[in-house]
Design a protein around this motif. Structure first.
Motif, PDB file in Angstrom:
ATOM      1  N   HIS A  45     -85.472   8.524 -10.691  1.00 12.79           N
ATOM      2  CA  HIS A  45     -85.906   9.718 -11.410  1.00 12.79           C
ATOM      3  C   HIS A  45     -85.263  10.975 -10.820  1.00 12.79           C
ATOM      4  O   HIS A  45     -84.811  11.856 -11.565  1.00 12.79           O
ATOM      5  N   ARG A  49     -83.140  13.726 -12.886  1.00 11.31           N
ATOM      6  CA  ARG A  49     -83.594  15.116 -12.895  1.00 11.31           C
ATOM      7  C   ARG A  49     -82.481  16.048 -12.380  1.00 11.31           C
ATOM      8  O   ARG A  49     -82.247  17.118 -12.931  1.00 11.31           O
ATOM      9  N   GLY A 239     -89.362  16.243 -27.012  1.00  6.39           N
ATOM     10  CA  GLY A 239     -89.212  17.658 -27.310  1.00  6.39           C
ATOM     11  C   GLY A 239     -89.422  18.053 -28.750  1.00  6.39           C
ATOM     12  O   GLY A 239     -89.422  19.239 -29.064  1.00  6.39           O
ATOM     13  N   THR A 242     -93.824  17.702 -29.896  1.00  3.91           N
ATOM     14  CA  THR A 242     -94.657  18.506 -29.001  1.00  3.91           C
ATOM     15  C   THR A 242     -94.631  19.985 -29.392  1.00  3.91           C
ATOM     16  O   THR A 242     -95.679  20.601 -29.569  1.00  3.91           O
ATOM     17  N   THR A 246     -97.598  22.189 -31.414  1.00  2.00           N
ATOM     18  CA  THR A 246     -98.170  23.412 -30.827  1.00  2.00           C
ATOM     19  C   THR A 246     -98.072  24.569 -31.830  1.00  2.00           C
ATOM     20  O   THR A 246     -99.032  25.329 -32.021  1.00  2.00           O
ATOM     21  N   ARG A 313    -101.991   8.208 -14.103  1.00  2.00           N
ATOM     22  CA  ARG A 313    -101.284   7.856 -12.867  1.00  2.00           C
ATOM     23  C   ARG A 313    -102.066   6.745 -12.183  1.00  2.00           C
ATOM     24  O   ARG A 313    -103.260   6.570 -12.437  1.00  2.00           O
ATOM     25  N   PHE A 392     -97.733  21.719 -19.556  1.00  2.00           N
ATOM     26  CA  PHE A 392     -96.416  21.114 -19.320  1.00  2.00           C
ATOM     27  C   PHE A 392     -96.425  20.270 -18.050  1.00  2.00           C
ATOM     28  O   PHE A 392     -95.379  19.933 -17.521  1.00  2.00           O
ATOM     29  N   CYS A 399     -92.653  18.800 -17.225  1.00  2.00           N
ATOM     30  CA  CYS A 399     -91.792  18.954 -18.400  1.00  2.00           C
ATOM     31  C   CYS A 399     -90.522  19.737 -18.055  1.00  2.00           C
ATOM     32  O   CYS A 399     -90.586  20.900 -17.659  1.00  2.00           O
ATOM     33  N   SER A 405     -88.962  24.957 -25.056  1.00  2.00           N
ATOM     34  CA  SER A 405     -90.073  24.948 -26.008  1.00  2.00           C
ATOM     35  C   SER A 405     -90.653  26.344 -26.221  1.00  2.00           C
ATOM     36  O   SER A 405     -90.938  26.748 -27.353  1.00  2.00           O
TER      37      SER A 405
HETATM   38  C1  HEM Z   1     -95.219  22.314 -26.364  1.00  2.00           C
HETATM   39  C2  HEM Z   1     -94.182  21.575 -26.016  1.00  2.00           C
HETATM   40  C3  HEM Z   1     -94.176  20.567 -24.908  1.00  2.00           C
HETATM   41  C4  HEM Z   1     -95.213  20.066 -24.174  1.00  2.00           C
HETATM   42  C5  HEM Z   1     -96.685  20.401 -24.278  1.00  2.00           C
HETATM   43  C6  HEM Z   1     -94.650  19.129 -23.222  1.00  2.00           C
HETATM   44  C7  HEM Z   1     -95.390  18.441 -22.275  1.00  2.00           C
HETATM   45  C8  HEM Z   1     -94.859  17.571 -21.347  1.00  2.00           C
HETATM   46  C9  HEM Z   1     -95.624  16.880 -20.337  1.00  2.00           C
HETATM   47  C10 HEM Z   1     -97.132  16.991 -20.149  1.00  2.00           C
HETATM   48  C11 HEM Z   1     -94.765  16.125 -19.621  1.00  2.00           C
HETATM   49  C12 HEM Z   1     -95.120  15.204 -18.437  1.00  2.00           C
HETATM   50  C13 HEM Z   1     -95.565  13.846 -18.933  1.00  2.00           C
HETATM   51  C14 HEM Z   1     -96.054  12.952 -17.832  1.00  2.00           C
HETATM   52  O1  HEM Z   1     -96.094  13.323 -16.681  1.00  2.00           O
HETATM   53  O2  HEM Z   1     -96.443  11.808 -18.150  1.00  2.00           O
HETATM   54  C15 HEM Z   1     -93.442  16.337 -20.177  1.00  2.00           C
HETATM   55  C16 HEM Z   1     -92.289  15.733 -19.730  1.00  2.00           C
HETATM   56  C17 HEM Z   1     -91.056  15.903 -20.314  1.00  2.00           C
HETATM   57  N1  HEM Z   1     -90.727  16.779 -21.325  1.00  2.00           N
HETATM   58 FE1  HEM Z   1     -91.964  18.018 -22.283  1.00  2.00          FE
HETATM   59  N2  HEM Z   1     -93.298  19.081 -23.413  1.00  2.00           N
HETATM   60  C18 HEM Z   1     -92.956  19.946 -24.425  1.00  2.00           C
HETATM   61  C19 HEM Z   1     -91.687  20.211 -24.912  1.00  2.00           C
HETATM   62  C20 HEM Z   1     -90.535  19.639 -24.454  1.00  2.00           C
HETATM   63  C21 HEM Z   1     -89.198  19.934 -24.936  1.00  2.00           C
HETATM   64  C22 HEM Z   1     -88.863  20.972 -26.012  1.00  2.00           C
HETATM   65  C23 HEM Z   1     -88.333  19.096 -24.280  1.00  2.00           C
HETATM   66  C24 HEM Z   1     -86.840  18.962 -24.395  1.00  2.00           C
HETATM   67  C25 HEM Z   1     -86.065  19.751 -25.087  1.00  2.00           C
HETATM   68  C26 HEM Z   1     -89.135  18.285 -23.373  1.00  2.00           C
HETATM   69  C27 HEM Z   1     -88.636  17.313 -22.531  1.00  2.00           C
HETATM   70  C28 HEM Z   1     -89.385  16.626 -21.598  1.00  2.00           C
HETATM   71  C29 HEM Z   1     -88.818  15.617 -20.724  1.00  2.00           C
HETATM   72  C30 HEM Z   1     -87.361  15.143 -20.717  1.00  2.00           C
HETATM   73  C31 HEM Z   1     -89.870  15.176 -19.911  1.00  2.00           C
HETATM   74  C32 HEM Z   1     -89.791  14.141 -18.786  1.00  2.00           C
HETATM   75  C33 HEM Z   1     -89.509  14.889 -17.496  1.00  2.00           C
HETATM   76  C34 HEM Z   1     -89.415  14.000 -16.280  1.00  2.00           C
HETATM   77  O3  HEM Z   1     -89.926  12.885 -16.295  1.00  2.00           O
HETATM   78  O4  HEM Z   1     -88.830  14.467 -15.303  1.00  2.00           O
HETATM   79  N3  HEM Z   1     -90.457  18.652 -23.502  1.00  2.00           N
HETATM   80  N4  HEM Z   1     -93.524  17.227 -21.223  1.00  2.00           N
END
Ligand code: HEM
Length: 464
Positions: A45, A49, A239, A242, A246, A313, A392, A399, A405
């Motif tokens: 990971h 990242r 992405g 989500t 919202t 988790r 996030f 995130c 976003s």
């Molecule tokens: C309101 C919009 C969004 C919300 C609420 C949100 C929320 C989250 C959350 C809670 C996680 C962590 C999940 C976990 O730990 O199991 C996450 C991970 C992630 N999100 Fe978002 N997200 C949003 C928008 C976006 C957008 C626009 C993108 C990409 C353009 C994105 C890409 C990612 C990626 C790639 C991860 C994984 C990160 C990792 O594992 O290092 N998200 N998101």
């Protein structure tokens, strides 16, 4: 389950390596998107990242503002055309569907220079496979699917790997989606690799930058072809719905709060006057950032309607979880830490954290953007990536796309609200939250009571 700030910080940030995602959660992500960033853990990971982070930095994201804007202009023109054909000058439309299509076209263009063709309904092959995937794969499960779903967390990893081959309707559908993503992503990567190798000007989409960043990485840290391919499904799935969901909740709240709707529209129109006066055609990042009412409404919606309300988790070793707010046991003892044992699963409740009265005050259960305009918020925990919210997530697996976003939401809100007025099309209490499955345990999409599909009908008219 916990929403305690210190406990969340311990699990998701300070000792996150001791609290990975549960194996069934990881397996489900692999089934949908393959071995991309969301699936990976530990050192793998960190590698994902490291390569991907620069693409989501604030300066890089500025490049995408025109993409957000020209796609929302397309949607606005379509709404205007539909409204022109309505005799009363008002239409009832499912803004949720519109916003999900808009967000899909945006993520396709900004992330991969790819056209899903979602808005104009002339979808690509990938769009026709991807469309409705959460409804098809998460809602209406058969009895066998329900049984598998409720027991698979007890299966060992080696057995979980075989889930791909189960002859179940939703598994077949997930396989179909991943195959379609793999096919498109391989094609895109080939083109982008060729562009890069031939010294052509590198395009500005995330994937082109990823190809360049990966090539300049130390070979032992480079992402493999399979990992690179999997980023397309990972970014689209994480992405797209989500942000769209919202925004749908934000329009729902504004439809119930005409005063806030007017306040935001007045702010946008004032800003438009300044933009016109200085001879510009569109809002800049600075313009959007200085619209404080709009920003407060976005923050409040992220707080009140976190689309990923909980994440899971599992403890990999015995531990004691510290509490910020001690609780009293039945025997009257003050409990300041809670023991957990290896293998124990925990639900981290972001929706509960976002409504802790200790942090958000007595009206935490009310949608009220004004809390972000004054000093009412207690900032003592310092948790969260944005506005003290856990929406996030936080820590190493938080995130990566949060800035993308937020900027996308600002751009869409400003354009849409400037031109249109929104009203409820049914009783507000008939709009409910429907868990769909992007991130186990699910994105909370709006639905109409009694109808198990994601939708948000609103009355839309041209704003005065
Ligand atoms: C309101 C919009 C969004 C919300 C609420 C949100 C929320 C989250 C959350 C809670 C996680 C962590 C999940 C976990 O730990 O199991 C996450 C991970 C992630 N999100 Fe978002 N997200 C949003 C928008 C976006 C957008 C626009 C993108 C990409 C353009 C994105 C890409 C990612 C990626 C790639 C991860 C994984 C990160 C990792 O594992 O290092 N998200 N998101």
């Amino acid at each position: 389950m916990t929403a305690d700030p210190k406990a969340l910080q311990h699990i998701i940030q300070k000792l996150s390596h001791n609290f990975p995602k549960p194996a069934d959660n990881i397996e489900l992500i692999r089934m949908y998107a393959g071995p991309g960033i969301i699936w990976s853990s530990g050192q793998v990971h960190q590698r994902h990242r490291r390569v991907m982070y620069p693409m989501f930095s604030a300066p890089q994201l500025r490049v995408y503002l025109p993409i957000f804007q020209h796609n929302v202009y397309r949607m606005i023109e379509m709404w205007k055309t539909e409204l022109a054909a309505c005799r009363e000058g008002r239409m009832t439309t499912c803004v949720y569907t519109w916003l999900t299509r808009l967000a899909l076209d945006i993520i396709g263009e900004a992330s991969f220079d790819y056209s899903f063709g979602a808005l104009n309904n002339e979808g690509s092959e990938l769009f026709s496979v991807y469309n409705n995937m959460f409804i098809d794969t998460a809602l209406y499960p058969s009895k066998t699917e329900l049984l598998v779903r409720s027991t698979w967390k007890y299966f060992p990893k080696s057995v979980l790997r075989l889930m791909d081959f189960l002859p179940l309707k939703n598994v077949r559908r997930i396989r179909q989606i991943r195959k379609a993503f793999d096919k498109e992503a391989r094609k895109l990567l080939r083109d982008k690799d060729e562009d890069f190798a031939s010294g052509n000007e590198v395009k500005k989409d995330l994937m082109s930058l990823l190809v360049r960043a990966n090539a300049s990485e130390n070979p032992k840290n480079q992402l493999s072809d399979a990992e690179m391919t999997a980023q397309m499904g990972s970014i689209t799935i994480a992405g797209h719905d989500t942000t769209a969901t919202t925004l749908a909740w934000l329009l729902f709240e504004l439809a119930q709060s005409p005063d806030w709707q007017k306040r935001l529209r007045d702010e946008i129109r004032d800003m438009r006057s300044s933009v016109v006066a200085r001879g510009d055609a569109s809002f800049t990042v600075e313009d959007l950032d200085s619209m404080t009412y709009c920003m407060a409404a976005i923050k409040e919606t992220l707080r009140y309607h976190p689309v990923a309300p909980n994440v899971r988790r599992v403890a990999s070793k015995d531990d004691k979880i510290p509490l910020q707010y001690p609780v009293r046991s039945r025997t009257g003892e003050l409990v300041t830490e809670v023991p957990v044992f290896a293998g124990q699963e925990m639900w981290l409740s972001f929706c509960a954290y976002n409504r802790l009265h200790q942090l958000w005050g007595d009206n935490a259960d009310v949608w009220d953007p004004s809390r972000f305009l004054d000093d009412r918020i207690c900032n003592e925990t310092g948790l969260g990536l944005f506005a003290n919210l856990m929406t996030f997530s936080y820590g190493p697996q938080s995130c990566i796309g949060w800035r993308f976003s937020v900027m996308e939401s600002q751009a869409i809100l400003a354009e849409v609200l400037e031109s249109f007025e929104f009203r409820l099309a049914c009783d507000a209490s008939d709009i409910q939250r429907l868990p769909s499955a992007v991130m186990n345990p699910g994105v909370m999409a709006p639905c109409v009571r009694g109808n198990l599909s994601a939708q948000l009908p609103l009355r839309v008219a041209l704003a005065d």
